[in-house]
Each structure stands twice: as structure tokens, then as C-alpha cells.
Motif scaffolding. Structure first.
Motif, PDB file in Angstrom:
ATOM      1  N   PHE B 107       0.879  -1.245  -0.050  1.00  0.00           N
ATOM      2  CA  PHE B 107       0.221  -0.005  -0.044  1.00  0.00           C
ATOM      3  C   PHE B 107       0.891   1.265   0.081  1.00  0.00           C
ATOM      4  O   PHE B 107       2.087   1.002   0.051  1.00  0.00           O
ATOM      5  CB  PHE B 107      -0.952  -0.161   1.270  1.00  0.00           C
ATOM      6  N   THR B 108       0.403   2.337  -0.145  1.00  0.00           N
ATOM      7  CA  THR B 108       1.012   3.543  -0.173  1.00  0.00           C
ATOM      8  C   THR B 108       1.091   4.164   1.118  1.00  0.00           C
ATOM      9  O   THR B 108       0.047   4.301   1.929  1.00  0.00           O
ATOM     10  CB  THR B 108       0.669   4.729  -1.322  1.00  0.00           C
ATOM     11  N   HIS B 109       2.223   4.847   1.592  1.00  0.00           N
ATOM     12  CA  HIS B 109       2.524   5.480   2.789  1.00  0.00           C
ATOM     13  C   HIS B 109       1.769   7.023   2.755  1.00  0.00           C
ATOM     14  O   HIS B 109       1.453   7.781   3.721  1.00  0.00           O
ATOM     15  CB  HIS B 109       3.817   5.601   3.498  1.00  0.00           C
ATOM     16  N   GLU B 110       1.590   7.515   1.595  1.00  0.00           N
ATOM     17  CA  GLU B 110       1.273   8.774   1.249  1.00  0.00           C
ATOM     18  C   GLU B 110      -0.400   8.901   1.355  1.00  0.00           C
ATOM     19  O   GLU B 110      -1.076   7.859   1.158  1.00  0.00           O
ATOM     20  CB  GLU B 110       1.471   9.361  -0.005  1.00  0.00           C
ATOM     21  N   VAL B 111      -0.762   9.672   2.192  1.00  0.00           N
ATOM     22  CA  VAL B 111      -2.302  10.016   2.505  1.00  0.00           C
ATOM     23  C   VAL B 111      -2.903  10.326   1.050  1.00  0.00           C
ATOM     24  O   VAL B 111      -2.666  11.429   0.264  1.00  0.00           O
ATOM     25  CB  VAL B 111      -2.681  10.992   3.514  1.00  0.00           C
ATOM     26  N   MET B 112      -3.706   9.414   0.696  1.00  0.00           N
ATOM     27  CA  MET B 112      -4.542   9.665  -0.707  1.00  0.00           C
ATOM     28  C   MET B 112      -5.842  10.435  -0.494  1.00  0.00           C
ATOM     29  O   MET B 112      -6.132  10.622   0.442  1.00  0.00           O
ATOM     30  CB  MET B 112      -4.866   8.496  -1.662  1.00  0.00           C
ATOM     31  N   ILE B 113      -6.225  11.241  -1.640  1.00  0.00           N
ATOM     32  CA  ILE B 113      -7.623  11.623  -1.353  1.00  0.00           C
ATOM     33  C   ILE B 113      -8.795  11.027  -1.305  1.00  0.00           C
ATOM     34  O   ILE B 113      -9.783  11.269  -0.370  1.00  0.00           O
ATOM     35  CB  ILE B 113      -7.625  12.740  -2.449  1.00  0.00           C
TER      36      ILE B 113
END
Lengths: 420, 540
Positions: B107-113
Motif C-alpha cells: 500500500f502507499t504511505h502517502e495520504v491519498m484523497i
């Protein structure tokens, strides 16, 4: 508002139906009400002040306050009696004397006073001096009429010189003569009283004794017997009248006797400085009963109308007693208003609820026993101690005292009061 | 990994399996090969000595292991030794394995919209749980049915235990509670000393007397002896005897508890009477007697209570009628009147008035005529004695002018008279003169016209004197004490200590038991004559 029933007087009768009156109404309002009713019935009715009684107590405050104080329920019909308002006695005469007035007794036509200048005087009702009776060697303490008719009157004067003199007063010629000198007391004779048959009188004195004497004048035969027994005296004063000795002596008091009266045909009531009032049987001389108080009794008066004894004492109260009560010391009512010793009390001869009292606080108070908290009227004319008070049936109140004045007041002779 | 053998290429794979090789310890073979033929151990088996020598000498001993299948020793190669080392260190076996590969995020650690899922929260996440409600209702039902008993609430009230509830009072413990202590032994005094003071030693007669007394009668059980020093004191012969007697006392004599008086201190305080019982006492002013023009100094009331006499600084004596405040008589006496006293005898009508230097006996002629005539007769019935007695005062009958005023006798003193007082019977009276010698107090007898000075020695400034109303006592109050004299025995009976510096006045109760003294230092001392010479109460 409570419902009220009014009772009728013969003259001022209204219908006997209940009325509704406002709670805060006072004597004047109720008086107006009665007057309106009377005016409605009688065309030429004049306004008359009335006084109101609830349960035998005069109404002196607003109706609702009175009922609260007396714990009368406002739910039921309350009976209110009304009587003609007793108007204030109006001062009429003022008779000046030379010295303190110790006693006064009045009849329909004449006033008899005893004075500290060793004389007794007779006055007319208008205040004119009729006669001066001198003969005592000491202060005259008490006076009493025995009988009067149009020609001559018999009267008595008791004095500090331990004698009582019986005088005959010829009205027409206006001359007075001493008939008898009643000797026997060993101290100042403070009080005398004549019985209802007018044949006897009783005297009380500082030697703690009561003596009963005959009031009937007798002739000279007595003098012969007396002459031999008369003790030799160093100071020879003129013997006024024939010596008379008492018929009986009643002893029992432990202190001076201040006042005596006849409460019945053969019953004597005496008040004394030993805090008791004793009732004696005049025939046998026995003590019938004793009423005991806490303080010295200065004066008593008996009313045959209501059969009560009123006593004035040095604790400033006037107490009403029932002399027939068995336990002997029941005070029925206590009238308190004076601020000094009550020196004299007298019941009204016509009204069964009224009496007057004189006191050392210079005031004469007129009381109605139905309103026992305060007197009806205070007569404050004297400037010094009041020693004696009296009534006449014709409508005069008399009071005499240490300011050498005898005041007469006219009081309105009302119709006798309502029956229940 | 299959075993590599240097000795043979034959397939000698052991088919025994994974079994502990100790089973084949005693056998010459170590297993079976695929053909079923026994695999024999190497011929020269190793014994202990060989193994030891190998250990010491073989440099490859540490990398030689015995193959379980064939029983032969195999020397481990270097890679194999490395492998073993890695395993021992806890690393992975494979050399080329890199445990620190970079992590690959799934998964990605950035907060997605957009969220991973946008599913709204279920209602059950914020309302009370229905499952639990079911469970609870099941529990409640169980409790109601009585299958499960709820836990009783903890009772926090402290429980008390009465330790003595079941005690038998008659037991031995009861006796311990109701302990009656033994009577105390007498403490040793001077007699027991080894060197008592000489007065404690018995003299010969005392010793003989002691010997003759019975043993029970003696005050001391021994004879006090004197020794030079403590060393010379012998053993006490009666020691055991005394201890025995004490023991007898202890267990034979019945013991008595010392009863303490149970006095409630409240009972000792006298109950104060109600004021109503104390009546009559003055409560309010009733009458004012007006007539005097100056200070009224003294009053006296007649025994009957009808008359009051008062003396004043304006030089007059006035007689009043008590109940009306009427002034009956005024008598000018020509001087300041310090004291008046009405004769207490009710059959004698006489007043003693002290005016400056004389005492006047006045007949006021008030009251019963017979009485005051009798008084006059009594006074005139005096017959002078033949010989003139020496008197400290001069008696004189009144002049005719004075007689008309009422004065009957005059008693002329030398100095100013301060006070006059009558005896209860009415014949004697005492006067106090402002002197300082023994002539301060004089007692006079009116019927005999005789006076005497009763005291030989003066004891202080006399303030007041009084006669006892009933008994023959005479009270003299000086500035600090009140002396009570007995008139019959003519001696001092008592001296009452008022704790006051200057007594101003004194009065005696008509019943005769109590005296009160007032003083200028605002104290009132009340003496009960039967009680003591100290004041019963001192009121300030």
C-alpha cells in the motif's frame, strides 16, 4: 366576611337575621350598620353610637383581629351583642377642701366628705357647702350615711382618734349634733360600713379588730351606766355625745383592717393588711371564709347585682372574687392598668358590670368587667393621690384625694344593658 | 544431502531411516543398503585411546564428523564449516541470502484523497450492542429464574463483637474485676530506724509497760533499738513472724471495699429559691413622703407599721402615716438628727432621737391614746435613787415647752452622738458617741434613768451597735470586725471577721440568726451566727 347575628335591645330592636359583614370592620362600621337598619325601620331615628360585645368581651379592635385573638372560628355564625355606647363621664364640679379628702359618700341630694382637717363636711350636689361637722381630735378617716329623711339625717364619722361619732343633722335648721361617741377601738378607725337595715354598722381599725355597733340613737339612760365606767382621762376633751360600746368584736386578722362592708344582711366582709379578705357572720361573730391574696388589700367593694367582690391592693391590680366560692381563693378576673396602689374601688349601683377605682397614681379609672384588658375611661383630673371614689344612682361619679379637691363627673345613665 | 564418500562409489545409502544409531552400537554393521546387504562399519573401530590420540594429534579433528549412515569419518569442507558457523551465529544458511531486502509496500504511505474504502460506519458501531443486549437479557432471565445467583453486595457496616457477652460474672475473672485491694501495711517510720531519735526509744517504764501489755494491745510489735552503725544491726528475729501475720491478714481478714461517697456535685449546690418565695421584697416605688427640706438621714418605722419617723439635716423630726404619706407631725429639735429609733416594744410609744450631743426620748402621741398615756405614766413613775450614781451622761427631764412638743427626756452626752438603738424589750437603749476611747458605746436604761459604759478598753472606732432581738447579745461593729458580747455573762462571745476595711452599717434579722454588714468598700457580708465567724456569703 363572616355571618353575624345581632340581638335586640328593647329600644333598638332589629330583625334577628344573620348579616354578612366585612372582616376588617370595627366598632364604628358596625355601629353605622345598626343605625342604618334602625333608620330603615323607624323614620325619626337619630344616630346613636353603639358598642359591641362578642362572648361577653368588648370589641376594641377590628373584627378579624378580635376573632383571631379569641380563637373564634370564622366559619360559623357569630353572635354579637350591641349596647349603647357608654359615653365618657363629663367633669362637672370641683369642690375645694382645706386638706386631704379621705372619704366620700353621696346620696341623691347630699355629698358627705371626711377630711384630714379633722372635720366632715356636707355639700350639695352643685358643690355648695352645707355643713361642717367638727368634733374629732384627729384626722377623719371614713364617713357614712346611716339614714336620711327630709327632716333629719343620721351620719357617722370615723377618725384616727379611735372613736366613731354618730351625728344627727337637722336639715331644716341646718344644725348638727353628736349623738354618740363609739369608743372601743385601740387604734385608728379606718373604715365603717352601715348595713342594709340601717340599724347597725361595722368598723375596722388598726388594732386588727372589727367591731359591730348599733346605729340607732338612744336616750340618756345609757349615760347613767356609762358614767360610772368611764375611765378617768387626764386630758379632758369634751365628751361629744353619749359613749357607746360595741355590740360585738370580731377578731381574726393579724394586721390592720383597711376596709369593711356588709355583703348581706348578716354577713360582713373585711379586707386587711395581712393579705386576706375575711367573711364573717355578724350574728355569731364567726369567721365564715377567707380569701387570700399576695399583697395588702386597700379596699373592697361588693355588688349585689353581680354578687362579686372587687378588691384593690398594693400590687396595682383590681381583683374580682366570688365570696361564695368554696375554696376561698379564686380570683375571677384581674384588672390591671394602674401604676400605683389602688386605694379605693366601688361598684356601680345600677350597672352590674361597671366599677371605678382610684389610685395613688392620681388617676380614677372606669372599668367594665366585660372588657378586662383596659378600662373604659381614665379620669385624670387629680394632681395628687386619689383616696376615695363613689357613685350616685342619679348619675354622678365622685373622687377625692390628696390635692384637696373633690371632683364630680356626670355619667350618662344608660338603659340597663342587654340580656343574653 | 547425500553423503559423499571417498572410499567407494558404490551406493551404500543406508536404509535404516531416522533412528538413533545407538541401536547399532554393539553390532558390526551400521545398517542395510538398498540391496539388503549389511553395511559394515569400518574395520578398525575406534576405542578410547585411539579417539584420544586423534583428538590430540589430528589437526582436522575439529572438522571431522562420523557419518551415521556409513559409519565413516567425513572431513567437512570449508564451505560446510562456514555453513555450520553461520548457523551457529543464527544467520541464514544460504550465503547469498540477503535478509535486508528493501521492503516493497503493498500500500502507499502517502495520504491519498480517496480512502481505501468509503464504506460508512455501521449503525451498530454507535448504538448499544445488540449482541450484548441479548447476552444481558439471557443473564437477566437466568437471574430471574434463579439459575444464576447475583453476587451479594458487600456489607460495609462494621460488625461489633461483644467480648464479654458470654462471661460468667462469678468466675475468677469476675473477682479480678471487683478487685478489693488489700489493706495497706503501715510504712516504716522513725521507730523502725536503726538509729532512731532518742524520743522514740522506750524508757524503762515504757519498756516494762510494753512488756506487760498483751501482744494484741501493743502499738508497736517491737522495741525500737539504737545501733551505732548499720553494720551492727543484727538480723530481725520477728521477720518471718511478721510476714506470716501479714499473710494471715491477707487471706483471713474479710476485705471491705472503701465505699466512695457517691455525691453528685450538683446536689451540694443549694437550690436557689424562686423570687416569688422570697417576697416580700421591694419591687417598685409606691409612695414618696415629701416634706423635708434637707438631707433625710435616718428612718424608723413603728412596731405596728402605721407610723414612720424620719430625721433630717434641716433640724426636724417628722412623723408620717405610712399608707397615705401624710406628715402627721413635725418636730423641730434644733440640730442635725443623725439617728432615730422607734421603741420596738408595742406597748410603749417612744422614739429615741439623737440630735448633736444629746439623745431625746420623744413620745409622738400617735396611735392608741391609752398606749401613749401609759408611756407617759411609765416615764413619770421614775423615782430617783437616794445616792447619785456617777454616770457618764446627764439625764434631764424635758422642760414644759419641750414637753408640749413631745419630748420627755433628754440624755446629754459629752460628744456628738452618732447612733441610737433600742433593745428588743424596749427598756434599754444603746448610743454610740463619736469618741475614741472606751466611752464610745453607752447603754442606758430608760425606766431607771441610768447609763453605763460597758467597755473598759476601746477596740477601734465603733461604727454601729445593735441588740439581738431575742437573745441577750450585743453586737458592736467597729471598722473591721463585729464583736458579739453576751450581756448576761458580760463577756465577748465571738468576733466576726468581715473581710471589709470599713464597716458602714449592720442589721440583724428579726429571727435573730443572721447579721449583714455593709461596708464602704462596696461589700456586703452575711453572717450566719450559728455557722461560723466567717461570712456565710460576701456579696459585692
Amino acid at each position: 366576611a363572616e355571618a353575624v347575628t345581632t340581638l335586640c335591645v328593647r329600644r333598638y330592636a332589629v330583625e334577628d337575621v344573620p348579616f354578612s359583614v366585612p372582616a376588617a370592620s370595627e366598632t364604628t362600621d358596625l355601629s353605622h350598620l345598626i343605625n342604618k337598619l334602625l333608620a330603615a325601620g323607624n323614620a325619626d331615628h337619630k344616630y346613636v353610637e353603639f358598642d359591641f360585645l362578642i362572648n361577653g368581651q368588648f370589641l376594641r379592635m377590628p373584627l378579624v383581629t378580635h376573632m383571631e385573638v379569641e380563637n373564634i372560628s370564622t366559619e360559623e355564625v357569630v353572635e354579637i351583642e350591641y349596647v349603647e355606647k357608654y359615653m365618657a363621664p363629663q367633669p362637672e364640679e370641683c369642690i375645694f377642701h382645706d386638706d386631704w379628702i379621705s372619704s366620700v359618700q353621696a346620696t341623691e341630694e347630699w355629698i358627705l366628705t371626711g377630711c384630714y382637717d379633722q372635720t366632715a363636711r356636707i355639700w350639695s350636689l352643685e358643690g355648695k357647702s352645707i355643713m361642717m361637722i367638727a368634733g374629732h381630735t384627729e384626722v377623719v378617716k371614713d364617713v357614712a350615711w346611716v339614714k336620711q329623711d327630709s327632716l333629719s339625717c343620721l351620719l357617722l364619722s370615723a377618725s384616727m382618734d379611735q372613736t366613731v361619732l354618730l351625728w344627727e343633722w337637722n336639715v331644716e335648721k341646718n344644725k348638727v349634733k353628736a349623738l354618740h361617741c363609739c369608743r372601743g377601738h385601740a387604734g385608728s378607725v379606718d373604715s365603717i360600713a352601715v348595713d342594709c337595715t340601717r340599724t347597725k354598722f361595722c368598723s375596722g381599725s388598726w388594732d386588727k379588730m372589727l367591731k359591730i355597733w348599733s346605729a340607732v340613737p338612744t336616750d340618756e339612760e345609757d349615760e347613767m351606766e356609762e358614767a360610772a365606767n368611764r375611765p378617768r382621762k387626764k386630758q379632758k376633751t369634751e365628751q361629744l355625745g353619749l359613749t357607746r360600746t360595741p355590740l360585738a368584736t370580731l377578731s381574726g386578722h393579724t394586721e390592720a383592717v383597711s376596709s369593711v362592708l356588709w355583703s348581706d344582711a348578716e354577713e360582713i366582709c373585711s379586707a386587711s393588711w395581712d393579705h386576706t379578705i375575711k367573711l364573717w357572720d355578724a350574728e355569731t361573730g364567726d369567721l365564715k371564709s377567707t380569701l387570700t391574696g399576695n399583697k395588702v388589700f386597700n379596699s373592697v367593694s361588693y355588688s349585689p347585682l353581680c354578687r362579686r367582690l372587687a378588691s384593690g391592693s398594693t400590687d396595682r391590680h383590681i381583683r374580682l372574687w366570688d365570696p361564695r366560692s368554696k375554696d376561698g381563693s379564686l380570683v375571677l378576673l384581674s384588672l390591671t392598668s394602674h401604676t400605683g396602689w389602688v386605694t379605693s374601688v366601688k361598684w356601680s349601683p345600677t350597672h352590674e358590670h361597671q366599677l371605678i377605682s382610684g389610685s395613688l397614681d392620681n388617676i380614677v379609672k372606669l372599668w367594665d368587667t366585660r372588657s378586662c384588658k383596659a378600662p373604659l375611661y381614665d379620669l385624670a383630673a387629680h394632681e395628687d393621690k386619689v383616696f376615695c371614689v363613689d357613685w350616685t344612682e342619679a348619675g354622678l361619679l365622685l373622687s377625692g384625694g390628696a390635692d384637696n379637691k373633690l371632683y364630680c363627673y356626670r355619667y350618662p345613665a344608660t338603659a340597663s344593658d342587654v340580656g343574653a | 544431502p547425500h553423503p559423499t564418500s571417498l572410499h567407494s562409489l558404490q551406493d551404500i545409502r543406508n536404509t535404516v531411516g531416522n533412528i538413533p544409531m545407538e541401536w547399532y552400537q554393539d553390532f558390526p554393521h551400521i545398517g542395510y543398503n538398498l540391496d539388503g546387504k549389511k553395511i559394515y562399519k569400518p574395520i578398525r573401530s575406534k576405542d578410547e585411546l585411539d579417539m584420544f590420540l586423534e583428538k590430540m594429534e589430528n589437526p582436522d579433528y575439529w572438522r571431522t564428523v562420523q557419518d551415521k549412515m556409513t559409519g565413516a569419518d567425513i572431513k567437512l569442507t570449508d564451505e560446510q564449516v562456514e555453513l555450520v558457523h553461520r548457523l551457529q551465529k543464527g544467520q541464514f544458511g544460504d550465503v547469498h541470502f540477503n535478509p535486508y531486502e528493501p521492503a516493497v509496500d503493498f500500500f502507499t504511505h502517502e495520504v491519498m484523497i480517496h480512502p481505501v474504502t468509503n464504506r460508512p460506519a455501521d449503525k451498530r458501531s454507535f448504538i448499544p450492542s445488540l449482541i450484548e443486549k441479548e447476552k444481558v437479557s439471557k443473564l437477566v432471565h437466568a437471574i430471574k429464574m434463579g439459575w444464576i445467583k447475583p453476587r451479594k453486595p458487600k456489607d460495609d457496616t462494621p460488625t461489633y463483637y461483644d467480648l464479654w457477652a458470654h462471661e460468667d460474672p462469678n468466675s475468677i475473672l469476675g473477682r479480678h474485676k471487683m478487685h478489693v485491694p488489700a489493706p495497706k501495711m503501715k510504712l516504716p517510720g522513725h521507730e523502725e530506724s536503726y538509729n532512731p531519735p532518742p524520743e522514740y526509744l522506750l524508757s524503762e517504764e515504757e519498756r516494762l509497760a510494753w512488756e506487760q501489755q498483751d501482744a494484741a494491745e501493743r502499738k508497736l510489735n517491737f522495741v525500737p533499738q539504737q545501733f551505732r552503725c548499720l553494720r551492727a544491726v543484727p538480723a530481725y528475729a520477728r521477720f518471718i513472724h511478721e510476714r506470716f501475720e501479714r499473710c494471715l491478714d491477707l487471706y483471713l481478714c474479710p476485705r471491705q471495699r472503701k465505699m466512695r461517697v457517691n455525691v453528685d456535685p450538683e446536689d451540694l449546690i443549694p437550690k436557689l429559691p424562686k423570687p416569688r418565695d422570697l417576697q416580700p421584697f421591694p419591687t417598685s416605688q409606691a409612695l414618696v413622703y415629701r416634706g423635708h427640706t434637707s438631707l433625710v438621714r435616718c428612718l424608723s418605722i413603728s412596731p405596728s407599721g402605721q407610723w414612720l419617723v424620719s430625721g433630717s439635716d434641716d433640724g426636724t423630726v417628722r412623723f408620717w402615716e405610712v399608707c397615705t404619706a401624710r406628715c402627721m407631725k413635725t418636730l423641730p429639735v434644733g440640730g442635725v438628727v443623725k439617728s432615730v429609733a422607734w421603741n420596738p416594744n408595742p406597748t410603749i410609744c417612744l422614739v429615741a432621737v439623737c440630735v448633736e450631743q444629746s439623745v431625746l426620748l420623744i413620745n409622738p402621741c400617735l396611735g392608741d391614746k391609752l398606749l401613749y398615756a401609759a408611756t407617759d405614766q411609765l416615764l413619770e413613775a421614775y423615782a430617783a435613787p437616794e445616792e447619785e450614781r456617777v454616770q457618764p451622761v446627764r439625764w434631764a427631764p424635758a422642760s414644759p415647752e419641750e414637753h408640749t412638743r413631745g419630748i420627755r427626756l433628754l440624755v446629754h452626752h459629752d460628744k456628738a452622738v452618732k447612733q441610737v438603738t433600742w433593745h428588743g424589750k424596749g427598756d434599754y437603749f444603746a448610743s454610740v458617741v463619736a469618741d475614741s476611747g472606751n466611752r464610745q458605746v453607752l447603754i442606758h436604761q430608760s425606766s431607771k434613768r441610768w447609763s453605763q459604759s460597758p467597755f473598759r478598753k476601746s477596740r477601734g472606732l465603733v461604727q454601729r451597735v445593735l441588740f439581738h432581738p431575742l437573745r441577750p447579745y450585743f453586737f458592736v461593729a467597729t471598722q473591721r470586725y463585729v464583736r458579739v458580747y453576751n450581756l448576761l455573762k458580760q463577756e465577748l462571745t465571738k468576733k466576726l471577721m468581715t473581710n471589709c476595711k470599713w464597716v458602714s452599717s449592720m442589721a440583724v434579722h428579726p429571727a435573730g440568726d443572721n447579721i449583714i454588714c455593709g461596708s464602704y468598700d462596696s461589700k456586703l457580708a452575711w453572717f450566719d451566727l450559728d455557722l461560723s465567724t466567717r461570712p456565710y456569703q460576701l456579696l459585692r
